[in-house]
Design a protein around this motif. Sequence first.
Motif, mmCIF file in Angstrom:
data_model
loop_
_atom_site.group_PDB
_atom_site.id
_atom_site.type_symbol
_atom_site.label_atom_id
_atom_site.label_comp_id
_atom_site.label_asym_id
_atom_site.label_seq_id
_atom_site.Cartn_x
_atom_site.Cartn_y
_atom_site.Cartn_z
ATOM 1 N N VAL A 188 37.285 38.554 45.377
ATOM 2 C CA VAL A 188 37.912 38.972 44.115
ATOM 3 C C VAL A 188 36.871 38.798 43.018
ATOM 4 N N THR A 189 36.298 39.898 42.564
ATOM 5 C CA THR A 189 35.182 39.813 41.622
ATOM 6 C C THR A 189 35.576 40.093 40.180
ATOM 7 N N SER A 190 36.853 40.203 39.893
ATOM 8 C CA SER A 190 37.292 40.443 38.516
ATOM 9 C C SER A 190 36.874 39.284 37.606
ATOM 10 N N ALA A 191 37.094 38.061 38.055
ATOM 11 C CA ALA A 191 36.651 36.896 37.272
ATOM 12 C C ALA A 191 35.137 36.789 37.407
ATOM 13 N N ARG B 140 44.686 23.953 42.533
ATOM 14 C CA ARG B 140 45.557 25.115 42.320
ATOM 15 C C ARG B 140 46.303 25.497 43.598
ATOM 16 N N ASN B 141 46.293 24.623 44.603
ATOM 17 C CA ASN B 141 47.008 24.886 45.849
ATOM 18 C C ASN B 141 48.453 25.262 45.538
ATOM 19 N N GLY B 142 48.879 26.403 46.070
ATOM 20 C CA GLY B 142 50.241 26.875 45.848
ATOM 21 C C GLY B 142 50.435 27.664 44.571
ATOM 22 N N SER B 143 49.382 27.850 43.806
ATOM 23 C CA SER B 143 49.485 28.545 42.521
ATOM 24 C C SER B 143 49.469 30.056 42.665
ATOM 25 N N GLU B 144 50.038 30.697 41.666
ATOM 26 C CA GLU B 144 49.956 32.149 41.482
ATOM 27 C C GLU B 144 48.785 32.377 40.535
ATOM 28 N N VAL B 145 47.730 33.006 41.022
ATOM 29 C CA VAL B 145 46.537 33.265 40.219
ATOM 30 C C VAL B 145 46.500 34.762 39.913
ATOM 31 N N THR B 146 46.360 35.083 38.637
ATOM 32 C CA THR B 146 46.293 36.485 38.227
ATOM 33 C C THR B 146 44.964 36.729 37.540
ATOM 34 N N THR B 147 44.234 37.703 38.045
ATOM 35 C CA THR B 147 42.983 38.118 37.416
ATOM 36 C C THR B 147 43.274 39.368 36.589
ATOM 37 N N ALA B 148 42.286 39.843 35.855
ATOM 38 C CA ALA B 148 42.464 41.069 35.068
ATOM 39 C C ALA B 148 42.835 42.238 35.974
ATOM 40 N N ALA B 149 42.280 42.268 37.174
ATOM 41 C CA ALA B 149 42.617 43.335 38.118
ATOM 42 C C ALA B 149 44.091 43.260 38.514
ATOM 43 N N GLY B 150 44.617 42.060 38.624
ATOM 44 C CA GLY B 150 46.013 41.875 39.010
ATOM 45 C C GLY B 150 47.006 42.206 37.914
ATOM 46 N N LEU B 151 46.515 42.383 36.693
ATOM 47 C CA LEU B 151 47.396 42.771 35.590
ATOM 48 C C LEU B 151 47.738 44.252 35.639
ATOM 49 N N HIS C 26 48.048 47.126 31.963
ATOM 50 C CA HIS C 26 48.801 46.182 31.130
ATOM 51 C C HIS C 26 48.598 46.608 29.677
ATOM 52 N N PRO C 27 49.557 46.368 28.777
ATOM 53 C CA PRO C 27 49.382 46.742 27.370
ATOM 54 C C PRO C 27 48.104 46.188 26.742
ATOM 55 N N VAL C 28 47.677 44.997 27.126
ATOM 56 C CA VAL C 28 46.428 44.437 26.585
ATOM 57 C C VAL C 28 45.238 45.242 27.095
ATOM 58 N N GLN C 29 45.233 45.598 28.363
ATOM 59 C CA GLN C 29 44.145 46.412 28.909
ATOM 60 C C GLN C 29 44.080 47.766 28.208
ATOM 61 N N ARG C 30 45.229 48.374 28.011
ATOM 62 C CA ARG C 30 45.284 49.678 27.339
ATOM 63 C C ARG C 30 44.753 49.559 25.912
ATOM 64 N N ALA C 31 45.139 48.489 25.210
ATOM 65 C CA ALA C 31 44.675 48.285 23.832
ATOM 66 C C ALA C 31 43.170 48.046 23.780
ATOM 67 N N PHE C 32 42.612 47.325 24.767
ATOM 68 C CA PHE C 32 41.160 47.117 24.813
ATOM 69 C C PHE C 32 40.444 48.461 24.931
ATOM 70 N N LEU C 33 40.973 49.353 25.733
ATOM 71 C CA LEU C 33 40.370 50.679 25.876
ATOM 72 C C LEU C 33 40.463 51.471 24.574
ATOM 73 N N GLU C 34 41.618 51.440 23.954
ATOM 74 C CA GLU C 34 41.842 52.223 22.735
ATOM 75 C C GLU C 34 41.030 51.723 21.541
ATOM 76 N N HIS C 35 40.702 50.429 21.526
ATOM 77 C CA HIS C 35 40.005 49.847 20.376
ATOM 78 C C HIS C 35 38.572 49.448 20.679
ATOM 79 N N ASP C 36 38.024 49.939 21.779
ATOM 80 C CA ASP C 36 36.653 49.570 22.167
ATOM 81 C C ASP C 36 36.453 48.057 22.121
ATOM 82 N N GLY C 37 37.347 47.339 22.796
ATOM 83 C CA GLY C 37 37.274 45.883 22.830
ATOM 84 C C GLY C 37 36.256 45.377 23.833
#
Length: 167
Positions: A34-37, A68-79, A86-97
């Motif tokens: 998982v190379t998103s992080a 983090r054993n047993g944890s739910e881990v979410t990366t940007a790819a998992g959003l 995700h709305p944050v990802q869409r906003a980053f694209l729209e605002h050149d973040g």
Amino acid sequence: MDAEITLRVDGTAHRLTVDCRTTLLDALRERLGVTSAKKGCDHGQCGACTVLADGRRVLSCLTLAVARNGSEVTTAAGLAPDGELHPVQRAFLEHDGFQCGYCTPGQICSAVGMLDEAGRGWPSQVSPDLTAHPALTRAEIAERMSGNLCRCAAYAGIVDAIEEAAG
């Protein structure tokens, strides 16, 4: 010493055996592919490795995988399951973040976690009233995102994107 752990990463359960000194970041990248992080500073100073663990933002380079054993881990790819941004990802694209994009996955995960924290009423260092629900001003957003550095200095676009996503 090795330990057997289970991590649910971006919706998929993984059982793996790791050395007790393995960071969550190394488990994600080297063991699970998982190379998103991203590995930036590897000292918890840049925020490129930020992921969400059980909904809270964490620096995966400073977090031991066994913790983090047993944890739910979410990366940007998992959003973005099934390609729906995700709305944050869409906003980053729209605002050149982003510019080079290296810090972007960590910025996005941090922004999602930060918006949840603000939504829960958690104050920050610049919140004028620690008992009131924080208003997400530009100064408030900048303070809350201060643990995520951008080498390209795309901060204006990042704050614009978060303002929009906060709606």
